[in-house]
Motif scaffolding. Structure first.
Motif, PDB file in Angstrom:
ATOM      1  N   LEU A  68       1.142  -1.074  -0.319  1.00  0.00           N
ATOM      2  CA  LEU A  68      -0.049   0.384   0.394  1.00  0.00           C
ATOM      3  C   LEU A  68       0.920   0.988  -0.353  1.00  0.00           C
ATOM      4  O   LEU A  68       0.411   2.263  -0.390  1.00  0.00           O
ATOM      5  N   MET A  69       2.077   1.606   0.618  1.00  0.00           N
ATOM      6  CA  MET A  69       3.198   2.412   0.480  1.00  0.00           C
ATOM      7  C   MET A  69       3.265   2.178  -0.450  1.00  0.00           C
ATOM      8  O   MET A  69       3.523   3.866  -0.896  1.00  0.00           O
ATOM      9  N   LEU A  70       3.657   1.621  -0.973  1.00  0.00           N
ATOM     10  CA  LEU A  70       5.116   1.883  -2.535  1.00  0.00           C
ATOM     11  C   LEU A  70       4.006   2.138  -3.543  1.00  0.00           C
ATOM     12  O   LEU A  70       4.713   2.628  -4.646  1.00  0.00           O
ATOM     13  N   ALA A  71       2.408   1.604  -3.732  1.00  0.00           N
ATOM     14  CA  ALA A  71       1.305   1.277  -5.192  1.00  0.00           C
ATOM     15  C   ALA A  71       1.639   3.178  -4.934  1.00  0.00           C
ATOM     16  O   ALA A  71       0.692   3.570  -5.793  1.00  0.00           O
ATOM     17  N   ARG A 126       3.154   6.012  -5.502  1.00  0.00           N
ATOM     18  CA  ARG A 126       3.049   6.575  -6.936  1.00  0.00           C
ATOM     19  C   ARG A 126       2.283   7.137  -6.832  1.00  0.00           C
ATOM     20  O   ARG A 126       2.650   8.406  -8.297  1.00  0.00           O
ATOM     21  N   ARG A 127       0.799   6.921  -6.970  1.00  0.00           N
ATOM     22  CA  ARG A 127      -0.254   7.355  -7.268  1.00  0.00           C
ATOM     23  C   ARG A 127      -0.437   8.960  -6.538  1.00  0.00           C
ATOM     24  O   ARG A 127      -0.790   9.347  -7.378  1.00  0.00           O
ATOM     25  N   PHE A 128      -0.651   9.082  -5.356  1.00  0.00           N
ATOM     26  CA  PHE A 128      -1.234  10.120  -4.651  1.00  0.00           C
ATOM     27  C   PHE A 128       0.343  10.185  -3.632  1.00  0.00           C
ATOM     28  O   PHE A 128       0.316  10.216  -2.621  1.00  0.00           O
ATOM     29  N   VAL A 149       0.136  12.045  -0.385  1.00  0.00           N
ATOM     30  CA  VAL A 149      -1.198  11.363   0.981  1.00  0.00           C
ATOM     31  C   VAL A 149      -0.320  10.359   1.651  1.00  0.00           C
ATOM     32  O   VAL A 149       0.287   9.730   1.159  1.00  0.00           O
ATOM     33  N   PRO A 150       0.057  10.723   3.035  1.00  0.00           N
ATOM     34  CA  PRO A 150       0.760   9.743   4.340  1.00  0.00           C
ATOM     35  C   PRO A 150       0.671   8.492   4.032  1.00  0.00           C
ATOM     36  O   PRO A 150       0.004   8.006   5.158  1.00  0.00           O
ATOM     37  N   PHE A 151       0.489   7.301   2.714  1.00  0.00           N
ATOM     38  CA  PHE A 151       0.359   5.981   3.530  1.00  0.00           C
ATOM     39  C   PHE A 151       1.402   5.318   3.891  1.00  0.00           C
ATOM     40  O   PHE A 151      -0.242   4.670   4.795  1.00  0.00           O
ATOM     41  N   SER A 152       1.784   5.577   5.211  1.00  0.00           N
ATOM     42  CA  SER A 152       2.806   4.859   6.195  1.00  0.00           C
ATOM     43  C   SER A 152       1.647   5.201   7.238  1.00  0.00           C
ATOM     44  O   SER A 152       1.705   3.936   7.855  1.00  0.00           O
ATOM     45  N   VAL A 153       0.826   5.996   7.552  1.00  0.00           N
ATOM     46  CA  VAL A 153      -0.088   6.043   8.337  1.00  0.00           C
ATOM     47  C   VAL A 153      -1.148   5.609   8.078  1.00  0.00           C
ATOM     48  O   VAL A 153      -2.056   5.181   9.051  1.00  0.00           O
ATOM     49  N   VAL A 154      -1.619   5.868   6.893  1.00  0.00           N
ATOM     50  CA  VAL A 154      -2.804   4.677   6.504  1.00  0.00           C
ATOM     51  C   VAL A 154      -2.855   3.339   6.417  1.00  0.00           C
ATOM     52  O   VAL A 154      -4.153   2.513   7.032  1.00  0.00           O
ATOM     53  N   ALA A 155      -1.694   2.756   6.214  1.00  0.00           N
ATOM     54  CA  ALA A 155      -1.365   1.405   6.086  1.00  0.00           C
ATOM     55  C   ALA A 155      -1.163   1.081   7.395  1.00  0.00           C
ATOM     56  O   ALA A 155      -1.844  -0.257   7.692  1.00  0.00           O
ATOM     57  N   VAL A 156      -1.185   1.561   8.339  1.00  0.00           N
ATOM     58  CA  VAL A 156      -0.557   0.765   9.250  1.00  0.00           C
ATOM     59  C   VAL A 156      -2.066   1.504  10.360  1.00  0.00           C
ATOM     60  O   VAL A 156      -2.364   0.143  11.375  1.00  0.00           O
ATOM     61  N   VAL A 157      -2.297   2.793  10.060  1.00  0.00           N
ATOM     62  CA  VAL A 157      -3.662   2.750  10.739  1.00  0.00           C
ATOM     63  C   VAL A 157      -4.282   1.268  10.683  1.00  0.00           C
ATOM     64  O   VAL A 157      -5.925   0.646  11.499  1.00  0.00           O
ATOM     65  N   ALA A 158      -5.312   1.256   9.028  1.00  0.00           N
ATOM     66  CA  ALA A 158      -5.317  -0.292   9.009  1.00  0.00           C
ATOM     67  C   ALA A 158      -5.103  -0.942   9.274  1.00  0.00           C
ATOM     68  O   ALA A 158      -6.059  -2.101   9.084  1.00  0.00           O
ATOM     69  N   ALA A 159      -3.783  -1.788   9.166  1.00  0.00           N
ATOM     70  CA  ALA A 159      -3.642  -2.927   9.473  1.00  0.00           C
ATOM     71  C   ALA A 159      -4.253  -3.175  11.555  1.00  0.00           C
ATOM     72  O   ALA A 159      -4.391  -4.221  11.815  1.00  0.00           O
TER      73      ALA A 159
END
Length: 560
Positions: free
Chosen positions: A171-174, A177-179, A182-192
């Protein structure tokens, strides 16, 4: 005072969001726990922002430092790491006072690229146990530990942890690249974390209980009897902190206009931060290149942004510790795996490898040494190999070429026929001239002068030295020995075009003694050829020069 405080506050908040999972992950990876990573991010982030030499630098726990700390934890325990951090802070302050920061500019680019690639590989390998959901095997070599973790996983697979790790990293890598905003590290950790709680995923171990606040400062960890044995690790930590912090500051300068860091102050600031962090139980800190880049890209213009980042993380420590404690370790492993992947710039590595063979060798050796040995030793190896290869290339420029106007084929002087009555016709077989070119120094002096020392069958040798770029003691000794060997066989050596700046070295090593005593030093090659003709005429070998023939002598080529 910040010129645009709103932009700095926003940048600081953004960096804090990015830094939170990294601080937790690097704290866990170091062996001191997630709370140590948070403490480091808060304390070091604030102090380095105040005392450091860059307005844009963000400091805290980093992957490179984690790589160094793992074997220290294994051998000396948490108390040893805190002592090492304290000693490293003192060493950084000393380096700042000695003004050692400017030496960073001499680190070759292949060393930096190889070092960065090696660190990325080590960080990725360190995450294997948490990614596979197994207890970290014993050992201080990352390759061995990773291999043992894979063996344990094969004996009893934990697919839950592996799925969380792959999902977070993907999720972080993809997403980035597209957005990219957006801080996808936090999004991914929250989702997990939500998935682990909602679906009661027993195979996903969490961080565990975190203290709600910073611990009281203490020196209780300090064991003075162990200071001597911890000196070498402290030197390694200080060297790494200096290298990574100055590299990060240089990167930050390159991303902006009008910003320039103070290298000595940056070392001082990192020293102060590392003196304070161990008192609160934190790990040694450095400037973080990734977080600094985020800080710059989000519009930071002053130290307020880095201070805001530290303040936001402090609020997390005090107010959100119960929530943070539920984050799965596999999610943090995914964050660090994605971070390692993004550290590798394939285009830069490919370009560096194609630049020259020497650059490729230095890059590969530094990367392998970082992976197999340790980071500081890897940098030392890279610097030594780069230095040796550079000396070899420079030494290859040293040449002693025959410029015989009598033979014609390799001459840079006019052909013999242009001298009317044959000014040099009588010199054939008696005089030979050589042009000494390039550096005459320890790396290649003996090799370049080897042919000169073996000259035979002539009465005189003329050395044209106007193209010698530098002379050291070894080069002067080699020249002196060559002259003595020729003189010992009855061959007179004449020299022309010795530069004033090289005269002192030649004089101190005795290379000019014979030339001066015999009157064999001349300002130009024209005078040297004339002197050779006069000496041979005095010996009755050739006829004396007349005025018209003297005027026909070749002019000295300007030194380049």
């Amino acid at each position: 005072m910040a010129r645009a405080p709103r932009r700095d506050l926003l940048a600081g908040l953004t960096v804090a969001i990015v830094a939170l999972p990294l601080a937790l992950g690097f704290g866990v990876a170091s062996g001191l726990g997630a709370e140590a990573g948070l403490v480091t991010a808060v304390v070091a982030g604030a102090l380095a922002a105040v005392f450091g030499g860059s307005n844009l630098q963000v400091s805290g726990p980093t992957g490179a430092m984690t790589v160094v700390l793992v074997p220290i934890v294994a051998e000396y325990g948490p108390g040893g790491v805190l002592t090492v951090g304290l000693m490293a802070g003192a060493l950084l302050v000393v380096l700042a006072l000695l003004r050692a920061g400017r030496s960073m500019r001499y680190v070759p680019a292949p060393v930096v690229e190889g070092f960065t690639f090696g660190i990325a590989c080590v960080i990725a390998l360190q995450q294997i146990p948490n990614a596979l959901g197994v207890a970290a095997p014993e050992g201080d070599k990352v390759l061995v530990v990773a291999w043992r973790a894979v063996g344990e996983f094969a004996g009893g697979p934990n697919w839950t942890s592996l799925a969380i790790t792959v999902g977070v990293a993907g999720l972080m890598l993809a997403g980035a690249r597209r957005f990219p905003g957006v801080p996808f590290s936090v999004v991914a950790v929250v989702a997990a974390t939500l998935a682990a709680q909602v679906f009661h995923l027993d195979g996903a171990a969490s961080i565990g209980v975190l203290p709600a606040g910073l611990p009281a400062p203490s020196l209780g960890f300090l064991d003075l009897s162990a200071v001597g044995s911890l000196l070498a690790p402290a030197v390694a930590v200080a060297a790494l902190a200096a290298l990574e912090s100055l590299l990060s500051a240089t990167v930050a300068d390159g991303m902006t206009t009008g910003q320039k860091h103070d290298a000595e102050r940056e070392l001082f600031g990192q020293g102060i931060a590392n003196l304070a962090v161990p008192l609160f139980g934190g790990v040694p800190a450095t400037a973080a290149i990734a977080r600094t880049a985020v800080n710059v890209r989000t519009g930071a213009g002053s130290r307020l942004a880095a201070l805001t980042h530290a303040a936001v993380l402090a609020v997390v420590v005090f107010a959100a510790a119960p929530l943070v404690s539920r984050i799965p370790l596999a999610a943090l492993a995914g964050v660090l795996l994605a971070t390692a992947v993004r550290m590798v710039e394939v285009g830069a590595l490919r370009a560096m490898a194609r630049a020259t063979r020497s650059d490729a060798v230095v890059l590969v050796l530094t990367a392998v040494a970082t992976l197999v040995l340790d980071l500081v030793l890897a940098v030392v190896i890279g610097l030594v190999v780069a230095g040796v290869l550079a000396l070899r290339a420079v030494a290859a420029e040293a040449r002693v070429d025959r410029m015989d106007p009598l033979g014609g084929s390799v001459s840079e002087l006019p052909d013999t026929e242009s001298y009317g009555d044959g000014e040099f016709a009588g010199l054939a077989g008696h005089v030979v001239a050589y042009r000494v070119e390039g550096p005459l120094f320890f790396a290649g002096a003996h090799r370049s002068l080897l042919e000169l020392a073996e000259v035979s069958g002539v009465r005189m040798v003329i050395l044209r030295m106007c193209r010698v770029t530098t002379v050291d003691a070894t080069g002067a000794l080699a020249l002196r020995d060559a002259v003595h060997r020729l003189n010992g066989r009855g061959i007179v050596v004449l020299a022309s075009g010795i530069r004033p700046g090289q005269r002192r070295t030649l004089e101190s090593m005795g290379a000019l003694e014979v030339l001066r005593r015999e009157g064999c030093e001349y300002a130009t090659v024209s005078e040297a050829f004339g002197g050779a003709r006069d000496r041979l005429a005095a010996a009755g070998v050739v006829r004396p020069r007349c005025g018209r023939e003297a005027a026909a002598l070749p002019a000295e080529e300007p030194a380049r």
